[in-house]
Design a protein around this motif. Structure first.
Motif, short mmCIF file in Angstrom:
data_model
loop_
_atom_site.label_atom_id
_atom_site.label_comp_id
_atom_site.label_asym_id
_atom_site.label_seq_id
_atom_site.Cartn_x
_atom_site.Cartn_y
_atom_site.Cartn_z
N HIS A 170 -6.22 4.56 3.27
CA HIS A 170 -5.91 4.86 1.88
C HIS A 170 -6.87 5.89 1.28
O HIS A 170 -6.50 6.59 0.32
N PRO A 175 -0.28 5.98 4.60
CA PRO A 175 0.28 4.62 4.52
C PRO A 175 0.03 3.83 5.81
O PRO A 175 -0.09 4.40 6.90
N ASP A 196 1.10 -1.21 3.29
CA ASP A 196 2.17 -0.57 2.53
C ASP A 196 3.56 -1.03 2.95
O ASP A 196 4.45 -1.19 2.11
N ALA A 220 5.86 -2.70 0.00
CA ALA A 220 4.89 -3.22 -0.96
C ALA A 220 5.27 -2.88 -2.39
O ALA A 220 5.07 -3.68 -3.31
N ALA A 224 7.18 2.93 -1.30
CA ALA A 224 7.63 2.57 0.04
C ALA A 224 9.11 2.23 0.04
O ALA A 224 9.85 2.58 0.98
#
Length: 387
Positions: A170, A175, A196, A220, A224
């Motif tokens: 991150h 991701p 993610d 998430a 996404a």
């Protein structure tokens, strides 16, 4: 109307108001609209209403909603199997020229996809040490589009430091996708640990009876969800509502099955750890498993699958003979069902960790533990006679 037309446009219907504990199984491809103005072809059926059976009937969306609920996801897409879920995630995030990272202990077909179709599409997938933890930061490049984690690793059961990998990813806006099949989406909180996208093969624990093939991809949040949904709508990943009904039924007993499977698997693993023919038991809940400290920190339990490594005095042929002599443990791939399984891996590829054809993966089912131990005992004792 002529009777032939009545067959297709009946006026007679069953009375309304039937209520049952079972989720209805809705089959259908064509969705009917009240007006032409309502006609749409939109995969976002949860928000915008049903448009086409390809994107899921109410049975399919019910299963997705229940998986999302127990995983704490924004949304869960139901797909035809675990490998379909893996493919969908790759294609949602990677394009020609992209770089991705995957642990070299990942599910075999994941790695085969990387070396096959993805390579032909110009997507570079690099394998990394599952125990790299925060050190993965040295492998992240400007063109890295996705990092996979799979914890425990396939067959050799390495527990990854997922929070450390997520933090490193991150920081570079990369991701992270998790194969969370071992945990049935519940023994490890993917989204609580910053992942993610999380996928699982419902084929395993949710189905629970070795009679269906399904997978889910859980997002998430909205970014996404949109990235995955746009590709999902183009790949035609339709699933059978009948299979979904079996998975919905499996969810009802998932809690008690996981509890029993965990207890039996730990009992059997601890017994095997004391047997002189076994040098290593690769079970996340046992201290000898690589990354065990991460399992203690991050997991709320263990499940049914683990591996054993035989003493070096045994040949691969003798290990295969052990598997052949088992009676309650059947020989076969997959896991998570009610029947115990065993399979040897004579050609297992693990960098820097040679097992010499002496590794066997076990899946513990719902049989009585004493019967499973008796079965293992007769097969193990015969190895010394054969030697």
């Amino acid at each position: 109307m002529h009777w032939r037309s009545k067959l297709i446009h009946p006026g007679a219907h069953a009375p309304a108001g039937f209520r049952s504990l079972a989720t209805p199984t809705h089959r259908g491809s064509t969705v009917l609209f009240e007006r032409q103005a309502d006609v749409s072809d939109d995969w976002r059926q949860t928000e915008n209403g049903y448009s086409y059976g390809l994107y899921g009937t109410p049975t399919v969306l019910e299963l997705g909603a229940r998986i999302a609920e127990i995983e704490g996801a924004h949304h869960s897409f139901v797909v035809p199997g675990g490998q379909a879920a893996i493919s969908l995630i790759y294609l949602a995030y990677c394009k020609t020229g992209s770089h991705a990272l995957v642990p070299f202990t990942a599910y075999g077909p994941n790695r085969q996809l990387a070396a096959g179709l993805l390579q032909r599409l110009g997507i570079s997938v690099e394998a990394y040490d599952p125990l790299a933890g925060a050190g993965i930061s040295t492998l992240i490049r400007d063109d890295t589009a996705l990092i996979w984690v799979e914890s425990p690793g396939s067959v050799t059961m390495e527990i990854q430091d997922v929070p450390a990998i997520v933090a490193a990813a991150h920081r570079r806006n990369v991701p992270v996708a998790l194969d969370n099949t071992y945990s049935a989406g519940v023994l490890f909180d993917a989204f609580g640990h910053g992942v993610d996208v999380s996928m699982q093969a419902l084929t395993k624990f949710v189905g629970g009876h070795s009679d269906l093939l399904l997978g889910t991809v859980s997002a998430a949040g909205a970014p996404a969800y949109n990235a995955i949904g746009a590709v999902y709508s183009q790949l035609g990943m339709a699933v059978s509502p009948d299979d979904c009904s079996l998975a919905l039924r499996g969810l009802l007993t998932l809690g008690v099955r996981l509890e029993r499977l965990e207890k039996t698997a730990v009992d059997v693993a601890q017994w095997l750890a004391k047997h002189p023919n076994i040098t290593t038991v690769l079970h996340p809940a046992l201290p000898g498993c690589p990354g065990h400290e991460h399992w203690l920190r991050d997991f709320t339990g263990s499940s049914s699958v683990f591996s054993i490594v035989f003493d070096e005095r045994f040949t691969p042929g003798q290990v295969a003979g052990f598997v052949d002599r088992l009676k309650l443990f059947k020989i076969g791939f997959s896991w998570g069902g009610v029947t115990s399984l065993a399979v040897a891996y004579p050609n297992l590829d693990r960098r820097g960790r040679g097992y010499g054809g002496r590794l066997v993966r076990l899946n513990v089912g719902l049989e009585e533990p004493s019967d499973l131990i008796a079965d293992l005992t007769q097969a193990l004792n015969a190895m010394d006679v054969a030697a």
